[in-house]
Design a protein around this motif. Structure first.
Motif, PDB file in Angstrom:
ATOM      1  N   GLU A   1       0.790  -1.229   0.000  1.00  6.22           N
ATOM      2  CA  GLU A   1       0.000   0.000   0.000  1.00  6.22           C
ATOM      3  C   GLU A   1       0.824   1.282   0.000  1.00  6.22           C
ATOM      4  OE1 GLU A   1      -3.654   1.178   0.359  1.00  6.22           O
ATOM      5  OE2 GLU A   1      -3.250  -0.377  -1.118  1.00  6.22           O
ATOM      6  N   VAL A   2       2.124   1.194   0.146  1.00  2.00           N
ATOM      7  CA  VAL A   2       3.015   2.357   0.131  1.00  2.00           C
ATOM      8  C   VAL A   2       2.969   3.114   1.449  1.00  2.00           C
ATOM      9  CG1 VAL A   2       3.750   4.414  -1.117  1.00  2.00           C
ATOM     10  CG2 VAL A   2       2.394   2.656  -2.297  1.00  2.00           C
TER      11      VAL A   2
ATOM     12  N   GLU B   1       7.863   6.872  -7.077  1.00  2.26           N
ATOM     13  CA  GLU B   1       6.411   6.765  -7.206  1.00  2.26           C
ATOM     14  C   GLU B   1       5.885   7.380  -8.499  1.00  2.26           C
ATOM     15  OE1 GLU B   1       5.244   8.560  -3.469  1.00  2.26           O
ATOM     16  OE2 GLU B   1       5.803   6.772  -2.353  1.00  2.26           O
TER      17      GLU B   1
ATOM     18  N   ARG C   1       0.281   2.888  -6.569  1.00  7.20           N
ATOM     19  CA  ARG C   1       0.251   1.580  -5.911  1.00  7.20           C
ATOM     20  C   ARG C   1       0.256   0.491  -6.979  1.00  7.20           C
ATOM     21  NH1 ARG C   1      -3.697   4.778  -3.370  1.00  7.20           N
ATOM     22  NH2 ARG C   1      -3.291   5.214  -1.165  1.00  7.20           N
ATOM     23  N   PRO C   2       0.879  -0.659  -6.647  1.00  8.35           N
ATOM     24  CA  PRO C   2       1.569  -1.017  -5.405  1.00  8.35           C
ATOM     25  C   PRO C   2       3.036  -0.587  -5.438  1.00  8.35           C
ATOM     26  CG  PRO C   2       1.585  -2.892  -6.868  1.00  8.35           C
ATOM     27  CD  PRO C   2       0.836  -1.797  -7.591  1.00  8.35           C
TER      28      PRO C   2
END
Length: 474
Positions: free
Chosen positions: A152-153, A222, A168-169
């Motif tokens: 879920e980070v 990310e 995510r993920p």
């Protein structure tokens, strides 16, 4: 030899800044006195003990970013730095209780599911219309079940699921936390209850990493989905070191599976080498066709956070050394603040535009720590190999092209120590008098930008200086 006035001033600054970083590191740890409100989302978040907010500064991209979340990656790095501070006596032994709180907070996340969120009602109910687009879909939330919580980070620091859209993920967090837990288990100040719960969490993290390492995930920054060097190298190290720990517990079957997976990851990491760039590529394209990324400081951060003692993908790896040299060349020419500077301030990657795409403290500190770790390896008796890949890396430390017979370990160690200090001197040049560290400093002006009091920046300073203290007597 008596230190010069310049050397004494530098050492004094290092010690003072270390003390400041040690104090500021815990600003976001168990910050139960803080209350975060997100009016557009009707959220009120009060952190629980053991949570780690990435930055305790209240922001809503106004201009400070909203980093009031418990990131698995950041919290593992902060916990590791706190372990160092307790071990060296900078923080009291009682602060091992903060580590225990963090372990317990992490264990309490087990069982979090998106179904529970949906059972309480529509997560978009009451959200300002202009912000509804930022709320996760029902299908996305339903996917959070079982061990998927660990991909879920981040979660809210009150221990609830983050219902906002994000990348995510991400699979680096559990592996990084496993490496930290393995080191924490060696901490004398950790009591038996904490050790037991640390072992429990470690098994969870190793099991997740073992199960999901073949899958693509979003990389450390990310931005992109794929197979990235950073995630793979910390997974490789976690499974390799975790296998040794599991064997010591008599759990030979799963230890063997961890070793096999680690070998698979090691081979996959070798495939990141790009001869034409003279560097390890950070991100390989995903099956979806998402683009890869070549030069990226994430590779150096991965080498350091994995902490492999020798061989490929350690600080002794000529290809890792070549990657750092290529990054230095990139940012030396890219950032105006580097004009005439012996050791350049480093950023993330060429195309970075986040908050102006400036220099990052963690990136520049990583270059310093890399050199200090090399010094430790050389003074510990490790062999150093000259190759075509790392010739330029060695030359910038020695100040001249090395000859085959010029790789005297003492001379190299002294050169790498000086090079590490040059990077730390660059950090010093852009650190304000109060010692506060943000996420970035501007590529043109040097002014601090992005998240203030970033826990990861303080952790990066602590690990760099700890590496220096291993090779420079007090």
């Amino acid at each position: 030899m008596t230190p010069s006035a310049t050397e004494r001033a530098f050492s004094a600054w290092v010690d003072r800044q270390y003390a400041i970083a040690a104090r500021n590191l815990t600003l976001g740890v168990s910050a139960t006195q803080l209350l975060k409100e997100r009016p557009p989302f009707r959220q009120r978040i009060r952190p629980k003990p053991g949570s780690v907010v990435a930055s305790p500064v209240m922001g809503a991209y106004d201009p400070d970013p909203d980093y009031f979340f418990h990131w698995f990656r950041d919290s593992a790095l902060v916990m590791d730095a706190l372990r160092i501070l307790v071990a060296d006596g900078t923080r009291p032994a009682s602060d091992a209780g903060l580590i225990h709180d963090l372990i317990r907070f992490s264990l309490d996340l087990r069982g979090l599911t998106g179904a529970e969120v949906l059972a309480k009602g529509d997560p978009r109910q009451g959200v300002d219309p202009d912000f509804v687009q930022h709320v996760r879909s029902d299908a996305d939330l339903r996917g959070v079940a079982g061990d998927r919580i660990w991909g879920e980070v981040r979660v809210n620091p009150d221990g609830t699921l983050d219902t906002l859209n994000w990348s995510r993920p991400q699979h680096d967090g559990p592996a990084l936390r496993a490496l930290t837990l393995l080191r924490c288990l060696e901490l004398d100040a950790l009591d038996p209850a904490a050790r037991s719960e640390a072992a429990e969490l470690l098994r969870i993290d190793l099991a997740f990493t073992l199960a999901h390492h073949p899958e693509p995930s979003f990389e450390i920054w990310e931005d992109s989905l794929g197979h990235d060097y950073y995630t793979r190298v910390v997974q490789c190290a976690a499974l390799r070191q975790g296998a040794g720990w599991l064997e010591a517990q008599g759990e030979t079957e799963i230890a063997g599976r961890c070793r096999e997976a680690s070998a698979v990851l090691s081979a996959a990491l070798d495939a990141h080498w790009r001869p034409e760039a003279g560097a390890y590529a950070s991100l390989l394209p995903a099956a979806s066709g998402a683009p890869g990324r070549d030069l990226d400081i994430a590779v150096i951060l991965g080498v350091l956070h994995a902490g492999l003692a020798s061989g490929p993908h350690s600080v002794l790896d000529p290809k890792a050394q070549a990657t750092l040299a290529a990054l230095e060349d990139l940012f030396a020419g890219l950032f105006p603040i580097n004009a005439g500077r012996p050791a350049p301030a480093l950023g993330r990657y060429r195309e970075d535009r986040y908050y102006g795409g400036g220099a990052w403290y963690i990136a520049t500190l990583a270059a310093a720590e890399f050199h200090y770790r090399l010094v430790a390896a050389l003074t510990g008796g490790a062999a150093f190999t000259l190759t075509e890949e790392n010739r330029g890396f060695i030359a910038r430390a020695l100040g001249a092209e090395p000859g085959v017979g010029e790789l005297d370990s003492r001379r190299l160690a002294a050169a790498f120590l000086a090079r590490g200090d040059a990077f730390l001197e660059t950090v010093r040049a852009f650190t304000p008098a109060d010692g506060a560290l943000s996420e970035q400093f501007d590529r043109t002006t040097g002014a601090q930008t992005s998240a203030r009091h970033l826990g990861w920046s303080y952790a990066g300073f602590i690990t760099a200086v700890q590496a220096r203290r291993e090779v420079v007597p007090a």
